[in-house]
Scaffold this motif. Structure first.
Motif, short mmCIF file in Angstrom:
data_model
loop_
_atom_site.label_atom_id
_atom_site.label_comp_id
_atom_site.label_asym_id
_atom_site.label_seq_id
_atom_site.Cartn_x
_atom_site.Cartn_y
_atom_site.Cartn_z
N PRO A 1 -4.55 12.63 -10.61
CA PRO A 1 -4.98 12.75 -9.20
C PRO A 1 -6.34 12.11 -8.92
N ASP A 2 -7.14 11.90 -9.97
CA ASP A 2 -8.46 11.28 -9.74
C ASP A 2 -8.49 9.80 -10.06
N ASP A 3 -7.37 9.24 -10.50
CA ASP A 3 -7.34 7.80 -10.75
C ASP A 3 -7.54 7.02 -9.45
N ARG A 4 -8.08 5.82 -9.62
CA ARG A 4 -8.27 4.95 -8.44
C ARG A 4 -6.94 4.27 -8.10
N VAL A 5 -5.99 5.06 -7.65
CA VAL A 5 -4.66 4.55 -7.31
C VAL A 5 -4.31 5.03 -5.90
N VAL A 6 -3.91 4.09 -5.06
CA VAL A 6 -3.46 4.44 -3.70
C VAL A 6 -1.99 4.06 -3.59
N GLY A 7 -1.15 5.02 -3.27
CA GLY A 7 0.28 4.75 -3.09
C GLY A 7 0.58 4.51 -1.61
N VAL A 8 1.30 3.43 -1.35
CA VAL A 8 1.66 3.07 0.03
C VAL A 8 3.16 3.24 0.21
N HIS A 9 3.53 4.01 1.23
CA HIS A 9 4.95 4.34 1.44
C HIS A 9 5.32 4.19 2.91
N SER A 10 6.64 4.14 3.13
CA SER A 10 7.12 3.89 4.49
C SER A 10 8.46 4.55 4.71
N PHE A 11 8.72 4.92 5.95
CA PHE A 11 10.04 5.40 6.33
C PHE A 11 10.99 4.23 6.63
N SER A 12 10.42 3.03 6.77
CA SER A 12 11.19 1.90 7.30
C SER A 12 12.44 1.59 6.50
N LYS A 13 12.28 1.42 5.19
CA LYS A 13 13.37 0.84 4.40
C LYS A 13 14.34 1.91 3.90
N SER A 14 13.81 3.05 3.43
CA SER A 14 14.69 4.06 2.83
C SER A 14 15.48 4.84 3.88
N PHE A 15 14.98 4.85 5.12
CA PHE A 15 15.63 5.68 6.15
C PHE A 15 16.06 4.85 7.36
N LEU A 16 16.05 3.54 7.22
CA LEU A 16 16.46 2.64 8.32
C LEU A 16 15.63 2.94 9.58
N MET A 17 14.31 2.98 9.42
CA MET A 17 13.43 3.36 10.54
C MET A 17 12.36 2.30 10.80
N THR A 18 12.74 1.02 10.69
CA THR A 18 11.72 -0.04 10.84
C THR A 18 11.00 0.03 12.18
N GLY A 19 11.74 0.32 13.25
CA GLY A 19 11.14 0.29 14.59
C GLY A 19 10.31 1.52 14.93
N TRP A 20 10.32 2.50 14.07
CA TRP A 20 9.61 3.75 14.39
C TRP A 20 8.13 3.66 14.08
N ARG A 21 7.79 2.82 13.13
CA ARG A 21 6.41 2.61 12.67
C ARG A 21 5.81 3.89 12.10
N LEU A 22 6.33 4.28 10.94
CA LEU A 22 5.84 5.49 10.30
C LEU A 22 5.79 5.30 8.78
N GLY A 23 4.65 5.66 8.21
CA GLY A 23 4.49 5.56 6.76
C GLY A 23 3.50 6.62 6.29
N TRP A 24 3.12 6.51 5.02
CA TRP A 24 2.10 7.44 4.53
C TRP A 24 1.38 6.86 3.32
N LEU A 25 0.23 7.46 3.06
CA LEU A 25 -0.59 7.10 1.91
C LEU A 25 -0.68 8.30 0.98
N VAL A 26 -0.63 8.03 -0.32
CA VAL A 26 -1.00 9.06 -1.30
C VAL A 26 -2.32 8.60 -1.91
N LEU A 27 -3.36 9.38 -1.64
CA LEU A 27 -4.73 9.01 -2.02
C LEU A 27 -5.18 9.81 -3.23
N PRO A 28 -6.18 9.32 -3.94
CA PRO A 28 -6.77 10.17 -4.98
C PRO A 28 -7.44 11.38 -4.33
N ARG A 29 -7.63 12.40 -5.12
CA ARG A 29 -8.31 13.61 -4.63
C ARG A 29 -9.66 13.25 -4.00
#
Ligand SMILES: Cc1ncc(COP(=O)(O)O)c(C=O)c1O
Length: 383
Positions: free
Chosen positions: A219-247
């Motif tokens: 959880p303290d590594d310098r790693v940022v995960g970038v995710h999206s609803f677009s591809k896995s849920f067929l939601m490209t037009g909704w414009r929704l995603g999320w970040l998983v950040l270090p603590r």
């Protein structure tokens, strides 16, 4: 205007698409999305939210209920993740931009594994950072990473390593061993990893998703995960995603979101929550349909004379070459103009992609792919 902005390159995919504008007869496979609409249940939840009057500003970091649902979804795939590491964003591309704003400033070095969706390499430039390209290598159509080249490219002077796997456009995916090497090396050099994993569920190897940095990072590594609803849920037009950040990075990210979009629309977030509720049934079925599309297209391409193509382990694209066609932009424009076939030129993804073409195989109706293949076959006969 800042020169970095004035000189931003235009999209070569758009350049080809514009050549086909207004032509109903073009079979278009140039953009990275399915022609299948978002699941009905998800749309209904968003409609109900609007009808209930959920039309106001919301929390910068996203609805607590959505963030908790994302934490549960992430935990199911990658192991426990604290909700205090999750920020909801208005799309995956915004998540990437926020990550870049958080990490890279004028003069900083960003190393990007390429070829790659051009937005990833343009965003550091908007920030005034410098981009060093770390090319994947193609052997017999199969793309791979040279770990010695990675170790040489990422030094203590490297602020960010940008890696998109499964990759757009090549479909290349990282192995767990490669991820371990990357993470260990970046720990040594003090480099941040921005892991664009928006295609993680469109992975055709074993398991529910592609190997992820979230599986191995602390959880303290310098790693940022970038995710999206677009591809896995067929939601490209909704414009929704999320970040998983270090603590410890969430408060600052909340402020950055305040100054960028302030928040994602509530009705869109409700849709996202509904989508996550369907994930266990919907996503595996989508992946199966995508895999069938992939196999149908790759099989068809491999049968065409002069075409070099390999089966991509992830993503939603076939990336292939045609012997004698080294100018991908000119070839893609000819395919549109003369044969009504819309593909993305490989050069759109950087010089490493020159001579290649990208074909998005995500389709509700696999017969469309056959019709496209017939057009490509006709183009090859004519050339
Ligand atoms: C590699 C990659 N990352 C991120 C995105 C962003 O997706 P979105 O902004 O629709 O969430 C895309 C979209 O095509 C992509 O190909």
């Amino acid at each position: 205007m800042r020169p970095e902005i004035e000189n931003l390159p235009g999209s070569k995919i758009r350049e080809v698409a514009n050549a086909g504008l207004g032509r109903a007869d073009v079979l278009a496979f140039w953009f990275g999305e399915s022609d299948e609409v978002t699941p009905e249940a998800v749309r209904q939840v968003a409609i109900a939210s609007l009808q209930q009057g959920e039309t106001f500003y919301a929390h910068n970091l996203g609805l607590p209920s959505l963030r908790e649902a994302i934490a549960r979804y992430t935990a199911q795939l990658h192991g426990p993740v604290d909700v205090d590491r999750i920020a909801v964003t208005s799309s995956g591309v915004t998540a990437l931009m926020l990550a870049m704003q958080m990490l890279a400033g004028p003069g900083d070095e960003v190393v990007a594994v390429t070829p790659v969706w051009p937005n990833l390499t343009a965003q550091p430039i908007v920030q005034g950072a410098r981009v060093t390209r770390l090319p994947l290598r193609a052997r017999d159509g199969v793309w791979g990473l040279d770990l010695d080249a990675l170790r040489a490219a990422v030094t203590p002077a490297t602020r960010v390593l940008l890696v998109n796997a499964p990759n757009n456009p090549t479909g290349w995916a990282l192995t767990r061993d490669e991820q371990q090497v990357m993470l260990a090396h970046c720990r040594q050099t003090g480099t941040w990893i921005v892991a664009d994993e928006v295609y993680e569920r469109l992975y055709y190897g074993p398991g529910a998703c592609a190997p992820s940095f979230l599986d191995i990072a602390d959880p303290d590594d310098r790693v940022v995960g970038v995710h999206s609803f677009s591809k896995s849920f067929l939601m490209t037009g909704w414009r929704l995603g999320w970040l998983v950040l270090p603590r410890g990075h969430l408060d600052a990210m909340g402020k950055l979101i305040e100054f960028t979009s302030s928040c994602a629309p509530v009705f869109v977030q409700r849709g996202g929550e509904a989508a996550l509720g369907l994930a266990d049934s919907f996503v595996p079925a989508l992946r199966q349909r995508m895999q069938a599309c992939r196999d149908r297209l790759i099989g068809g391409l491999a049968r065409l004379p002069g075409v070099q193509v390999a089966t991509p382990p992830g993503g939603m694209y076939a990336f292939f070459r045609v012997a004698g066609q080294d100018d991908s932009l000119a070839f893609a424009k000819r395919l549109v103009a003369d044969h009504g076939l819309g593909l993305a030129p490989g050069a759109a993804f950087g010089p490493e992609g020159e001579g290649w073409l990208r074909w998005c195989f995500a389709s509700r109706d696999p017969a469309r792919l056959d019709a496209g293949l017939e057009r490509l076959a006709a183009a090859l006969r004519a050339s």
